[in-house]
Write an enzyme that holds these catalytic residues in place. Structure first.
Site, PDB file in Angstrom:
ATOM      1  N   HIS A  93      -5.257  -4.324  -2.167  1.00 17.23           N
ATOM      2  CA  HIS A  93      -6.459  -5.144  -2.005  1.00 17.23           C
ATOM      3  C   HIS A  93      -7.511  -4.620  -2.978  1.00 17.23           C
ATOM      4  CE1 HIS A  93      -7.793  -1.639   0.187  1.00 17.23           C
ATOM      5  NE2 HIS A  93      -6.781  -1.757   1.039  1.00 17.23           N
ATOM      6  N   GLY A 114      -9.956  -2.746  -2.597  1.00 16.17           N
ATOM      7  CA  GLY A 114     -10.250  -1.312  -2.442  1.00 16.17           C
ATOM      8  C   GLY A 114      -9.383  -0.491  -3.391  1.00 16.17           C
ATOM      9  N   HIS A 115      -8.091  -0.806  -3.411  1.00 18.54           N
ATOM     10  CA  HIS A 115      -7.193  -0.109  -4.342  1.00 18.54           C
ATOM     11  C   HIS A 115      -7.614  -0.379  -5.792  1.00 18.54           C
ATOM     12  CE1 HIS A 115      -4.366  -0.778  -0.817  1.00 18.54           C
ATOM     13  NE2 HIS A 115      -4.212   0.521  -1.023  1.00 18.54           N
ATOM     14  N   LYS A 137     -12.208   6.217   1.968  1.00 18.46           N
ATOM     15  CA  LYS A 137     -11.783   5.520   3.188  1.00 18.46           C
ATOM     16  C   LYS A 137     -10.875   6.457   4.007  1.00 18.46           C
ATOM     17  CE  LYS A 137      -9.836   2.055   5.645  1.00 18.46           C
ATOM     18  NZ  LYS A 137      -8.693   2.771   6.131  1.00 18.46           N
ATOM     19  N   SER A 174      -4.951  -2.088   3.973  1.00 23.62           N
ATOM     20  CA  SER A 174      -3.706  -2.871   3.959  1.00 23.62           C
ATOM     21  C   SER A 174      -3.370  -3.357   5.360  1.00 23.62           C
ATOM     22  CB  SER A 174      -2.553  -2.005   3.450  1.00 23.62           C
ATOM     23  OG  SER A 174      -2.865  -1.478   2.193  1.00 23.62           O
TER      24      SER A 174
HETATM   25  P1  AMP Z   1      -2.941   3.421   0.773  1.00 21.76           P
HETATM   26  O1  AMP Z   1      -2.168   2.382   0.013  1.00 21.76           O
HETATM   27  O2  AMP Z   1      -3.497   2.943   2.057  1.00 21.76           O
HETATM   28  O3  AMP Z   1      -2.211   4.734   0.859  1.00 21.76           O
HETATM   29  O4  AMP Z   1      -4.224   3.703  -0.130  1.00 21.76           O
HETATM   30  C1  AMP Z   1      -4.096   4.125  -1.461  1.00 21.76           C
HETATM   31  C2  AMP Z   1      -5.418   4.670  -1.914  1.00 21.76           C
HETATM   32  O5  AMP Z   1      -6.407   3.638  -1.848  1.00 21.76           O
HETATM   33  C3  AMP Z   1      -5.910   5.806  -1.025  1.00 21.76           C
HETATM   34  O6  AMP Z   1      -6.495   6.817  -1.828  1.00 21.76           O
HETATM   35  C4  AMP Z   1      -6.934   5.120  -0.156  1.00 21.76           C
HETATM   36  O7  AMP Z   1      -7.925   6.001   0.341  1.00 21.76           O
HETATM   37  C5  AMP Z   1      -7.522   4.106  -1.120  1.00 21.76           C
HETATM   38  N1  AMP Z   1      -8.171   3.018  -0.389  1.00 21.76           N
HETATM   39  C6  AMP Z   1      -7.664   2.313   0.642  1.00 21.76           C
HETATM   40  N2  AMP Z   1      -8.575   1.441   1.115  1.00 21.76           N
HETATM   41  C7  AMP Z   1      -9.694   1.616   0.380  1.00 21.76           C
HETATM   42  C8  AMP Z   1     -10.986   1.025   0.379  1.00 21.76           C
HETATM   43  N3  AMP Z   1     -11.312   0.075   1.259  1.00 21.76           N
HETATM   44  N4  AMP Z   1     -11.888   1.456  -0.521  1.00 21.76           N
HETATM   45  C9  AMP Z   1     -11.570   2.425  -1.430  1.00 21.76           C
HETATM   46  N5  AMP Z   1     -10.358   3.024  -1.492  1.00 21.76           N
HETATM   47  C10 AMP Z   1      -9.436   2.628  -0.593  1.00 21.76           C
END
Ligand code: AMP
Length: 288
Positions: free
Chosen positions: A41, A43-44, A157, A194
């Site tokens: 999304h 955020g990533h 996050k 996610s």
């Molecule tokens: P994940 O796929 O959930 O393991 O997340 C991958 C990276 O994206 C991790 O470093 C998370 O902290 C970061 N991340 C997830 N959601 C957000 C968000 N809303 N804002 C900023 N970074 C995010």
């Protein structure tokens, strides 16, 4: 999946990824790395955008790491959208995506990282998801060994994850700079995650309670102790729309619970279940 027609390099094998990286590094390129579990999304993408500003080449990894899931149902239900993810990364201007199979990350001769996390994985997520951070450290350590980036990007996050990664990488990968990126929220304030795609519209509205509670907590710091603020927020979030797992108010460096005195960067962390979907959120509430 047809990966041959894409502009962005998509690698599924460590060997081929490393050949590409060696070539770029030989040209003097700095490499920014964004590890993810996919179902991407905005955020990533904010991590990718920051990495692009600070590096010559940016590579993202998409790997749902089984070792960091303490709950097999959570692992099974975790959203997987690789085609969409690659398209999104491509439009964000990424140079390469690493999409490994489990055997590439954990080959037969794989040796787990041994590092003492002290109290960092005993509290909050560590307490409620036993083994989670050992799994995180293992996959990030393996990915760092493979990619050997100049800088790696993580979202605030996952506040505790950033603390754990900064701690372990200082010991095992001191040459890699760990960059933390602010949490991206939707227009109403819900932290992008996610897991949000597993929520009903009603649950998404209910989940805003976490954001409102964090914002409210900020207004309490001038006339309440941390212990009192924690209690007030727990009471506020105790309702029948979702199951609160924990509210903690911690020192941002050692993650120790705050009781009587405020410290710079005091952070409130919350975890709650909306049906079977577990969400976490956090905010620096002092100074506000
Ligand atoms: P994940 O796929 O959930 O393991 O997340 C991958 C990276 O994206 C991790 O470093 C998370 O902290 C970061 N991340 C997830 N959601 C957000 C968000 N809303 N804002 C900023 N970074 C995010």
């Amino acid at each position: 999946m047809n990966i041959a027609v894409r502009k962005t390099h998509v690698f599924t094998e460590v060997r081929k990824l490393q050949l590409y990286l060696a070539d770029e590094k030989a040209k003097g390129a700095s490499v920014g790395f964004v590890p993810t579990m996919g179902a991407l999304h905005e955020g990533h993408i904010s991590l990718v955008s920051q990495a692009k500003k600070e590096n010559d080449v940016v590579i993202a990894c998409i790997f749902v790491n089984p070792k960091q899931f303490n709950n097999p149902i959570d692992l099974k239900n975790y959203p997987r959208t690789p085609e969409k993810d690659i398209t999104l990364l491509e439009s964000a201007g990424i140079d390469a995506v690493f999409l490994p199979k489990e055997t590439e990350i954990y080959p037969d001769n794989y040796a787990p990282a041994i590092v003492d996390l002290g109290e960092l994985d005993q509290v909050m997520e560590g307490k409620f998801r036993p083994g989670h951070f050992k799994g995180v450290v293992n996959v990030v350590n393996r990915l760092f060994d493979i990619v050997q980036p100049s800088k790696a990007y993580f979202g605030k996050k996952d506040f505790q994850q950033v603390a754990v990664i900064k701690h372990f990488s200082k010991i095992l990968h001191p040459q890699i700079a760990i960059v933390d990126v602010p949490t991206l929220r939707d227009a109403k304030g819900l932290a992008l995650s996610s897991r949000n795609m597993l929520l009903t519209e009603e649950q998404k509205t209910d989940a805003l309670a976490l954001y409102y509670a964090l914002e409210f907590a900020k207004t309490l710091t001038s006339n309440h102790t941390p212990k009192e603020v924690k209690k007030l927020i727990e009471n506020r979030l105790n309702c029948d729309k979702f199951n609160l797992e924990y509210v903690e108010l911690v020192d941002p460096v050692n993650l120790q619970a705050l009781t009587d005195n405020w410290v710079q960067g005091a952070t409130m962390c919350i975890a709650a279940f909306f049906g079977s979907v577990r969400l976490i959120d956090n905010m620096t509430i002092f100074p506000n």
